[in-house]
Design a protein around this motif. Sequence first.
Motif, short mmCIF file in Angstrom:
data_model
loop_
_atom_site.label_atom_id
_atom_site.label_comp_id
_atom_site.label_asym_id
_atom_site.label_seq_id
_atom_site.Cartn_x
_atom_site.Cartn_y
_atom_site.Cartn_z
N CYS A 1 21.30 58.66 64.77
CA CYS A 1 22.06 57.53 64.24
C CYS A 1 23.26 58.01 63.44
CB CYS A 1 21.17 56.66 63.35
SG CYS A 1 19.91 55.76 64.27
N CYS B 1 19.36 51.66 64.64
CA CYS B 1 19.92 52.23 63.41
C CYS B 1 20.20 51.13 62.40
CB CYS B 1 21.20 53.00 63.72
SG CYS B 1 20.99 54.29 64.97
N ALA C 1 16.32 53.91 60.05
CA ALA C 1 16.26 53.54 61.47
C ALA C 1 14.80 53.42 61.85
CB ALA C 1 16.97 54.59 62.32
N SER D 1 27.52 54.00 65.38
CA SER D 1 26.61 52.90 65.66
C SER D 1 27.25 51.53 65.44
CB SER D 1 25.36 53.02 64.77
OG SER D 1 24.67 54.21 65.04
#
Length: 292
Positions: free
Chosen positions: A49, A77, A251, A54
């Motif tokens: 992540c 994430c 996450a 992201s």
Amino acid sequence: MLFLTKRRTKKMPSHHLLCILSPSLSLLLFFFFSSASFHGVHSTFSTICDPVASSFLCGNVSIEYPFWNESDDPVHCGYPGLGIICPFGSPHPIPLLGDGAFFVTDINYHNKTLTLVDIDVAGQRCPKALHNLTIGSLPLDYNSADVNLTFFFNCSAPPPVSSPFVAIDCLQFRDNRSYVSVNMGWEEEEAGASDVVSDCEDTMVASVKGTEVTAAKVVEVFAWAMSRGFVLDWEAAKECSACELSGGGCAFNQTEELLCFCKDGSNHTDGSVCKGRIEVLILHRCSMESIF
């Protein structure tokens, strides 16, 4: 049934010792006792992540941590429950909250606020509220500036004369009428409210921004107010606080297993946190324990 066990002398956990030692010695012992934890067990997730990578744009709304793209696989994430769906060609992102009954018009990452609108009332001249939003255990709460519109639909009898409910002419069906009020909040007139509910097919509460509606003009502006939506605040998820204090992000995978992803590219699933900022974590833990 009461089970008795032998009483044992309670030993002071090692992290309590850290709180009474000098900061420099605490830091040294912290490295010693938890070095394995900080280096941790690297997860086998194929996706690392990255808060920047992201993030994505859905319509005109930027979706960033702690929100996440529902299509991400196998790692999400962000915070559990704060997933966002972005249908192809849709002007608005749709959160997983409320079974897709709402869409997002704004996310303010500085103030940590999220503005939602009921999909079924957007653009309607005379909308009928159909959805309640259940927040549950998510790190969300209604903004203090929100107010509630309370609706009674398709009522066969009028409300008590002393009640704050006003008839909505555009929702009249034959001889039955619908009514609305701002922030019902009755205490002395609860009996009157019960009489109204008993003579109506349905009741619904819809949150709106307090700046968009007044009790004096609720019938004239309720449609506009509902189209402008309501605001939710979010706070740090409790299960992610230690990870975020260490400079990492939270996450989870498809089995709801939480991990802490770090700026150096490592990620951990064993409850450990990122390297660095350790003294901050010690002070945070000690300060929390002193409260209790």
